[in-house]
Design a protein around this motif. Structure first.
Motif, PDB file in Angstrom:
ATOM      1  N   LYS A   5       1.113  -0.884  -0.240  1.00 65.88           N
ATOM      2  CA  LYS A   5       0.076   0.252  -0.095  1.00 65.88           C
ATOM      3  C   LYS A   5       0.581   1.558  -0.311  1.00 65.88           C
ATOM      4  O   LYS A   5       0.592   2.106  -1.077  1.00 65.88           O
ATOM      5  CB  LYS A   5      -0.678  -0.170   1.472  1.00 65.88           C
ATOM      6  N   LYS A   9       1.056   4.117  -3.153  1.00 64.53           N
ATOM      7  CA  LYS A   9       0.848   5.363  -2.475  1.00 64.53           C
ATOM      8  C   LYS A   9       2.370   6.499  -2.949  1.00 64.53           C
ATOM      9  O   LYS A   9       2.331   7.953  -3.445  1.00 64.53           O
ATOM     10  CB  LYS A   9       0.276   5.346  -1.246  1.00 64.53           C
ATOM     11  N   GLN A  19      -5.213   8.054  -7.425  1.00 68.82           N
ATOM     12  CA  GLN A  19      -5.620   6.139  -7.257  1.00 68.82           C
ATOM     13  C   GLN A  19      -7.287   6.884  -8.689  1.00 68.82           C
ATOM     14  O   GLN A  19      -6.964   5.828  -8.849  1.00 68.82           O
ATOM     15  CB  GLN A  19      -6.243   6.633  -6.081  1.00 68.82           C
ATOM     16  N   SER A  34      -8.967   0.953  -5.484  1.00 69.32           N
ATOM     17  CA  SER A  34      -8.855   1.155  -4.349  1.00 69.32           C
ATOM     18  C   SER A  34      -9.195  -0.581  -2.835  1.00 69.32           C
ATOM     19  O   SER A  34      -8.493  -0.447  -1.375  1.00 69.32           O
ATOM     20  CB  SER A  34      -9.910   2.084  -2.556  1.00 69.32           C
ATOM     21  N   ILE A  37      -6.577  -2.661  -3.343  1.00 62.37           N
ATOM     22  CA  ILE A  37      -4.630  -1.360  -2.062  1.00 62.37           C
ATOM     23  C   ILE A  37      -4.875  -1.697  -0.552  1.00 62.37           C
ATOM     24  O   ILE A  37      -3.774  -2.392  -0.482  1.00 62.37           O
ATOM     25  CB  ILE A  37      -4.468  -0.170  -2.857  1.00 62.37           C
ATOM     26  N   ASN A  38      -5.966  -1.745  -0.559  1.00 62.93           N
ATOM     27  CA  ASN A  38      -5.444  -1.867   0.796  1.00 62.93           C
ATOM     28  C   ASN A  38      -5.607  -3.575   1.550  1.00 62.93           C
ATOM     29  O   ASN A  38      -6.018  -3.464   2.728  1.00 62.93           O
ATOM     30  CB  ASN A  38      -7.336  -1.437   1.468  1.00 62.93           C
ATOM     31  N   ASP A  41      -1.075  -7.301   3.009  1.00 57.21           N
ATOM     32  CA  ASP A  41      -0.439  -7.845   1.982  1.00 57.21           C
ATOM     33  C   ASP A  41       0.275  -9.513   1.706  1.00 57.21           C
ATOM     34  O   ASP A  41      -0.107 -10.138   0.898  1.00 57.21           O
ATOM     35  CB  ASP A  41       0.485  -7.241   2.449  1.00 57.21           C
TER      36      ASP A  41
END
Length: 87
Positions: A5, A9, A19, A34, A37-38, A41
């Motif tokens: 993330k 960014k 984004q 989003s 990305i959120n 991992d």
């Protein structure tokens, strides 16, 4: 080193890409990007880590710029990875 993330960014900011613009480049909705990305991992590692381990490797993601320079490295927790690596 960054989380996935953080890497996205930072690289987006360095390249002046929002984004929303990144989502457009990927032909997806900003909300879908989003969510991706959120994700933690470890969700990515769930698929890739077993493959890396079967090959005797550790798993790292590297974002590489067009000039070949490494822009960001996203390592995965060492405790989840094999101690010995043949890669």
């Amino acid at each position: 080193m960054y989380t996935l993330k953080q890497a996205i960014k930072v690289l987006s900011a360095q390249n002046g890409i929002t984004q929303t613009e990144l989502a457009q480049r990927l032909d997806t909705l900003q909300a879908a990007l989003s969510r991706t990305i959120n994700k933690p991992d470890h969700r990515i590692a769930t698929d890739l880590l077993p493959i890396a381990q079967a090959l005797g490797c550790k798993l790292e993601l590297h974002f590489v710029q067009a000039d070949g320079k490494t822009a960001a490295i996203v390592p995965y927790p060492q405790e989840e990875q094999q101690e010995k690596s043949s890669c």
